[in-house]
Design a protein around this motif. Structure first.
Motif, PDB file in Angstrom:
ATOM      1  N   UNK A 128       0.843  -1.187   0.000  1.00 31.82           N
ATOM      2  CA  UNK A 128       0.000   0.000   0.000  1.00 31.82           C
ATOM      3  C   UNK A 128       0.882   1.241   0.000  1.00 31.82           C
ATOM      4  N   UNK A 129       0.268   2.357  -0.120  1.00 32.91           N
ATOM      5  CA  UNK A 129       0.950   3.642  -0.127  1.00 32.91           C
ATOM      6  C   UNK A 129       1.431   3.991   1.276  1.00 32.91           C
ATOM      7  N   UNK A 130       2.579   4.647   1.385  1.00 34.23           N
ATOM      8  CA  UNK A 130       3.094   5.078   2.689  1.00 34.23           C
ATOM      9  C   UNK A 130       2.098   5.993   3.393  1.00 34.23           C
ATOM     10  N   UNK A 131       1.337   6.764   2.623  1.00 41.75           N
ATOM     11  CA  UNK A 131       0.349   7.664   3.212  1.00 41.75           C
ATOM     12  C   UNK A 131      -0.729   6.923   3.981  1.00 41.75           C
ATOM     13  N   UNK A 132      -1.067   5.734   3.520  1.00 43.79           N
ATOM     14  CA  UNK A 132      -2.076   4.918   4.215  1.00 43.79           C
ATOM     15  C   UNK A 132      -1.558   4.550   5.599  1.00 43.79           C
ATOM     16  N   UNK A 133      -0.310   4.102   5.656  1.00 44.01           N
ATOM     17  CA  UNK A 133       0.291   3.731   6.946  1.00 44.01           C
ATOM     18  C   UNK A 133       0.330   4.948   7.871  1.00 44.01           C
ATOM     19  N   UNK A 134       0.718   6.086   7.333  1.00 46.31           N
ATOM     20  CA  UNK A 134       0.778   7.316   8.133  1.00 46.31           C
ATOM     21  C   UNK A 134      -0.596   7.686   8.679  1.00 46.31           C
ATOM     22  N   UNK A 135      -1.619   7.589   7.840  1.00 51.89           N
ATOM     23  CA  UNK A 135      -2.979   7.908   8.288  1.00 51.89           C
ATOM     24  C   UNK A 135      -3.442   6.938   9.379  1.00 51.89           C
ATOM     25  N   UNK A 136      -3.086   5.679   9.246  1.00 53.97           N
ATOM     26  CA  UNK A 136      -3.475   4.687  10.259  1.00 53.97           C
ATOM     27  C   UNK A 136      -2.783   4.972  11.589  1.00 53.97           C
ATOM     28  N   UNK A 137      -1.521   5.350  11.538  1.00 61.74           N
ATOM     29  CA  UNK A 137      -0.791   5.593  12.791  1.00 61.74           C
ATOM     30  C   UNK A 137      -1.170   6.926  13.437  1.00 61.74           C
ATOM     31  N   UNK A 138      -1.625   7.895  12.639  1.00 65.14           N
ATOM     32  CA  UNK A 138      -1.995   9.179  13.247  1.00 65.14           C
ATOM     33  C   UNK A 138      -3.480   9.284  13.585  1.00 65.14           C
ATOM     34  N   UNK A 139      -4.256   8.256  13.272  1.00 73.15           N
ATOM     35  CA  UNK A 139      -5.666   8.233  13.639  1.00 73.15           C
ATOM     36  C   UNK A 139      -6.609   8.749  12.579  1.00 73.15           C
ATOM     37  N   UNK A 140      -6.104   9.105  11.418  1.00 77.98           N
ATOM     38  CA  UNK A 140      -6.967   9.590  10.338  1.00 77.98           C
ATOM     39  C   UNK A 140      -7.684   8.465   9.611  1.00 77.98           C
ATOM     40  N   UNK A 141      -7.212   7.227   9.801  1.00 84.48           N
ATOM     41  CA  UNK A 141      -7.834   6.075   9.143  1.00 84.48           C
ATOM     42  C   UNK A 141      -7.856   4.898  10.117  1.00 84.48           C
ATOM     43  N   UNK A 142      -8.858   4.058   9.976  1.00 86.89           N
ATOM     44  CA  UNK A 142      -8.930   2.834  10.779  1.00 86.89           C
ATOM     45  C   UNK A 142      -7.838   1.869  10.328  1.00 86.89           C
ATOM     46  N   UNK A 143      -7.454   0.980  11.228  1.00 89.79           N
ATOM     47  CA  UNK A 143      -6.415  -0.002  10.941  1.00 89.79           C
ATOM     48  C   UNK A 143      -7.093  -1.355  10.730  1.00 89.79           C
ATOM     49  N   UNK A 144      -7.151  -1.824   9.483  1.00 86.21           N
ATOM     50  CA  UNK A 144      -7.829  -3.093   9.238  1.00 86.21           C
ATOM     51  C   UNK A 144      -6.949  -4.278   9.622  1.00 86.21           C
ATOM     52  N   UNK A 145      -7.558  -5.412   9.911  1.00 90.17           N
ATOM     53  CA  UNK A 145      -6.780  -6.620  10.219  1.00 90.17           C
ATOM     54  C   UNK A 145      -5.801  -6.985   9.105  1.00 90.17           C
ATOM     55  N   UNK A 146      -6.149  -6.641   7.858  1.00 85.59           N
ATOM     56  CA  UNK A 146      -5.261  -6.943   6.742  1.00 85.59           C
ATOM     57  C   UNK A 146      -3.945  -6.183   6.852  1.00 85.59           C
ATOM     58  N   UNK A 147      -3.893  -5.189   7.729  1.00 86.37           N
ATOM     59  CA  UNK A 147      -2.658  -4.438   7.921  1.00 86.37           C
ATOM     60  C   UNK A 147      -1.929  -4.839   9.198  1.00 86.37           C
ATOM     61  N   UNK A 148      -2.646  -4.970  10.312  1.00 88.60           N
ATOM     62  CA  UNK A 148      -1.891  -5.301  11.522  1.00 88.60           C
ATOM     63  C   UNK A 148      -1.508  -6.775  11.599  1.00 88.60           C
ATOM     64  N   UNK A 149      -2.319  -7.672  11.051  1.00 91.85           N
ATOM     65  CA  UNK A 149      -1.998  -9.107  11.138  1.00 91.85           C
ATOM     66  C   UNK A 149      -0.705  -9.483  10.411  1.00 91.85           C
ATOM     67  N   UNK A 150      -0.489  -9.027   9.181  1.00 91.16           N
ATOM     68  CA  UNK A 150       0.785  -9.382   8.531  1.00 91.16           C
ATOM     69  C   UNK A 150       2.005  -8.844   9.280  1.00 91.16           C
ATOM     70  N   UNK A 151       1.877  -7.659   9.858  1.00 88.41           N
ATOM     71  CA  UNK A 151       2.999  -7.118  10.635  1.00 88.41           C
ATOM     72  C   UNK A 151       3.248  -7.970  11.874  1.00 88.41           C
ATOM     73  N   UNK A 152       2.174  -8.351  12.562  1.00 88.41           N
ATOM     74  CA  UNK A 152       2.332  -9.227  13.730  1.00 88.41           C
ATOM     75  C   UNK A 152       2.968 -10.554  13.321  1.00 88.41           C
TER      76      UNK A 152
END
Length: 135
Positions: free
Chosen positions: A33-57
């Protein structure tokens, strides 16, 4: 009321996962995904879907967000019957407003009827439990 899976605790855990994985660039590459998506998720502008936190875990071999979400289930196992009924009733009652609004604004009466029936049934169950003194 913020949902636990959209709150500051999840955001902080996610930001730590991103950092531990190698930063925003590395996480974006893993998640395709775009780096901006990650930034938005970490700053609270976007929800964090399981498809993002699960692969990192999975990649890091530790599961802080999954563990936190599992803790919600474990706490509910300690509830008595009335507490469970109350939570169910509150959840069902919360569905009524939006369904009624859709019914009057868009004519979606079937959904409103369904939600009203479910809330009515839940309310009847909790009322019977409270009147009967069950715990």
């Amino acid at each position: 009321m913020p949902k636990v899976y959209e709150g500051a605790a999840i955001r902080a855990l996610y930001a730590q996962l991103v950092e531990d994985f190698g930063g925003v660039d590395a996480a974006a590459a893993l998640l395709r995904c775009n780096k901006g998506v990650i930034s938005k998720e970490t700053n609270g502008s976007a929800s964090i879907p399981p498809q993002h936190f699960c692969p990192l875990e999975d990649a890091l071999g530790r599961f802080p967000i999954t563990d936190m979400l599992h803790a919600r289930v474990d706490r509910s196992a300690e509830m008595n019957d009335i507490e469970r009924l109350v939570l169910t009733t509150l959840r069902e009652a919360g569905d009524i407003g939006p369904a009624l609004f859709r019914a009057i604004s868009h004519g979606e009466r079937a959904t409103a009827v369904k939600e009203c029936r479910e809330a009515h049934e839940a309310l009847g169950q909790v009322l019977a439990a409270l009147e009967g003194g069950a715990e």
